[in-house]
Design a protein around this motif. Structure first.
Motif, mmCIF file in Angstrom:
data_model
loop_
_atom_site.group_PDB
_atom_site.id
_atom_site.type_symbol
_atom_site.label_atom_id
_atom_site.label_comp_id
_atom_site.label_asym_id
_atom_site.label_seq_id
_atom_site.Cartn_x
_atom_site.Cartn_y
_atom_site.Cartn_z
ATOM 1 N N GLU A 263 13.845 -1.024 -0.936
ATOM 2 C CA GLU A 263 13.202 -0.309 0.157
ATOM 3 C C GLU A 263 13.464 -1.118 1.446
ATOM 4 O O GLU A 263 13.517 -2.461 1.460
ATOM 5 N N PRO A 264 13.604 -0.390 2.609
ATOM 6 C CA PRO A 264 13.700 -1.540 3.660
ATOM 7 C C PRO A 264 12.492 -2.015 4.251
ATOM 8 O O PRO A 264 11.497 -1.473 3.986
ATOM 9 N N ILE A 265 12.675 -3.145 4.437
ATOM 10 C CA ILE A 265 11.270 -4.049 4.863
ATOM 11 C C ILE A 265 10.586 -3.519 6.003
ATOM 12 O O ILE A 265 9.319 -3.214 5.798
ATOM 13 N N ILE A 266 11.199 -2.772 7.010
ATOM 14 C CA ILE A 266 10.767 -2.266 8.091
ATOM 15 C C ILE A 266 9.798 -0.902 7.739
ATOM 16 O O ILE A 266 8.929 -0.391 8.363
ATOM 17 N N ASP A 267 10.136 -0.381 6.683
ATOM 18 C CA ASP A 267 9.424 0.912 5.932
ATOM 19 C C ASP A 267 8.344 0.437 4.934
ATOM 20 O O ASP A 267 7.662 1.268 4.444
ATOM 21 N N ALA A 268 8.220 -0.850 4.605
ATOM 22 C CA ALA A 268 7.534 -1.165 3.512
ATOM 23 C C ALA A 268 6.027 -1.220 3.840
ATOM 24 O O ALA A 268 5.710 -1.625 5.065
ATOM 25 N N ARG A 269 5.195 -0.715 3.025
ATOM 26 C CA ARG A 269 3.698 -0.688 3.353
ATOM 27 C C ARG A 269 3.100 -2.015 2.823
ATOM 28 O O ARG A 269 3.423 -2.572 1.776
ATOM 29 N N GLY A 270 2.227 -2.290 3.647
ATOM 30 C CA GLY A 270 1.225 -3.748 3.445
ATOM 31 C C GLY A 270 1.804 -5.068 3.847
ATOM 32 O O GLY A 270 1.351 -5.943 3.259
ATOM 33 N N VAL A 271 3.104 -4.956 4.612
ATOM 34 C CA VAL A 271 3.694 -6.195 4.985
ATOM 35 C C VAL A 271 3.787 -5.934 6.482
ATOM 36 O O VAL A 271 3.872 -5.193 7.318
ATOM 37 N N ASP A 272 3.906 -7.333 7.160
ATOM 38 C CA ASP A 272 4.144 -7.516 8.695
ATOM 39 C C ASP A 272 5.481 -7.609 8.736
ATOM 40 O O ASP A 272 5.982 -8.868 8.751
ATOM 41 N N ALA A 273 6.274 -6.512 8.721
ATOM 42 C CA ALA A 273 7.666 -6.620 8.906
ATOM 43 C C ALA A 273 8.483 -7.482 10.070
ATOM 44 O O ALA A 273 9.376 -8.054 9.801
ATOM 45 N N ALA A 274 7.503 -7.071 11.240
ATOM 46 C CA ALA A 274 8.312 -7.907 12.281
ATOM 47 C C ALA A 274 8.258 -9.658 12.077
ATOM 48 O O ALA A 274 9.246 -10.214 12.523
#
Length: 449
Positions: A263-274
């Motif tokens: 999955e793209p990191i930017i779409d992952a739930r529960g993480v600070d993608a930035a």
């Protein structure tokens, strides 16, 4: 490697063996398994009982792993479950050993109170003399006992007890009674305190192996494939339909997507993608600065931003792609077009929640070698090999960063990067078009006749 060792980033969390009793037990087990003994009085062991000090003494880092295929092990304590596995040849070996120890913790605690437990991860292949032989490995089972055969004797005693209870004239069988008494002196009361170890067998469908330069084998997915770290033309006889090497970026991307593994990191739930993207960009800046001979010891994020501006013209396309994605995430910038051939593509992904998430993150780590944190966490074997080739400036920064940012909270870092929330529902297999069924998801690329 001395920096890594000093900071506990290599050979860390090993179990110290310094008691004469434990050394003697280890030597009995070693003699039982390979016919050798050590002259060391103090050494350290991993989860399998392998010791780097003994590897140096014997001149053989595979003294418990002949030909790298059937891993033998020596257990002196159940605390070994927390230790790493050194010189891993298969990605599944540590998890198998850890599960075996945890599933038999009380039994192993009782057995190791008096003796060492020696055993082997057994499969039907004794020598992987060609890559194709790896496909014969389907299951791994564990065989284990003390050096004195306590488990086998307890099983035999248990059968004697059953016979004594069931046979009408057993009370008058003096030989049977004498044998039971003699065996019970060695095993203890197996009725009240059974010493049987669970019979455990593990499927080997999806795994990584260090053999033949490195190979990822995915057989337990809807569209199987093998991914090799060297030239795929050297693996043209594999009994699998598709074989890729790490240069086949589009094919690997399609494989990961069509099997719903990432999955793209930017779409992952529960993480600070930035925050994750910022850190990946910092690692790339560090790579450029190290190549330019900059002193990176103790470099902070502010220092790396300054170096990024200083060497802006030299920052690679991977950095530019991540920066564009970050602008979209933080500043409402335009959506960047990052295809599978873009150097930043695999830096934007992580494994989805599934049984093989660790294996997929291991593959992604090898595809994104500039992300030194992911490489260290997910693929230590490749990390250590890469570390040996880095300039000293990069080594100093990497060790300092991992010591400051990772060692202080390993579990928290892993959760922040790879942790998953519980899925909303069970994943459902999707029907594939007939064309994919007939031709395969990657077309002719990588296909083996």
């Amino acid at each position: 490697m001395h920096r890594l060792i000093e900071k506990g980033l290599m050979f860390g969390n090993l179990i110290r063996v310094d008691s004469p009793v434990l050394v003697e037990r280890y030597n009995r087990a070693l003699k039982h398994l390979i016919g050798r003994k050590t002259a060391q009085n103090v050494f350290h062991i991993d989860i399998s009982g392998f010791s780097p000090e003994l590897g140096e003494e014997f001149g053989d880092d595979l003294y418990l792993n002949h030909a790298g295929v059937n891993r033998q092990f020596i257990l002196l304590t159940t605390e070994q479950a927390t230790a790493p596995l050194l010189n891993a040849k298969f990605s599944t070996a540590r998890s198998i050993l850890k599960q075996f120890i945890n599933e038999n913790r009380s039994e192993l605690f009782a057995l190791t109170a008096r003796d060492a437990v020696a055993g082997e991860l057994v499969n039907s292949v004794y020598l992987a003399d060609s890559p194709a032989r790896l496909f014969d490995i389907r299951k791994v089972r564990i065989e284990a006992d003390t050096t004195s055969g306590t488990v086998a004797m307890a099983d035999k005693l248990g059968k004697m007890i059953d016979r004594f209870k069931s046979e009408q004239d057993a009370w008058f069988d003096d030989v049977l009674i004498a044998d039971m008494i003699g065996m019970a002196k060695k095993t203890g009361d197996v009725v009240r305190n059974p010493v049987r170890l669970k019979q455990m067998e593990f499927d080997q469908d999806n795994y990584w192996t260090d053999l033949f330069g490195g190979m990822y084998l995915f057989r337990g997915v809807e569209h199987p494939a093998a991914i090799v770290a060297t030239d795929k033309d050297d693996f043209d006889d594999l009994p699998i339909r598709f074989t890729f090497d790490l240069r086949d970026r589009s094919a690997i991307a399609k494989f990961l997507s069509i099997n719903d593994l990432v999955e793209p990191i930017i779409d992952a739930r529960g993480v600070d993608a930035a925050a994750i993207l910022h850190q990946k960009m910092d690692f790339i800046v560090m790579e450029v600065a190290a190549a330019m001979g900059e002193n990176l010891a103790g470099a902070t994020r502010r220092d790396l931003r300054r170096l990024g501006r200083q060497y802006a013209q030299k920052l690679p396309e991977a950095w530019q792609g991540l920066a564009a994605l970050l602008r979209w995430a933080e500043e409402d910038g335009p959506w960047p077009k990052i295809t599978s051939e873009h150097p930043a593509y695999f830096y934007t992904l992580r494994a989805k929640p599934h049984a093989d998430a660790d294996l997929v993150n291991m593959l992604l780590a090898e595809l994104t070698p500039l992300d030194i944190r992911q490489l260290f966490i997910c693929h230590k074997e490749v990390f250590y090999r890469a570390y040996a080739t880095w300039p000293d400036e990069k080594r100093a920064y990497v060790v300092d960063f991992l010591d400051r940012e990772y060692q202080v909270d390993k579990a928290g870092t892993r959760q922040a990067l790879y942790g998953h929330e519980a899925p909303m529902e069970e994943p459902r297999p999707q029907a594939q078009p007939d064309l994919i069924t007939r031709v395969g998801p990657w077309g002719a690329l990588g296909r083996r006749s």
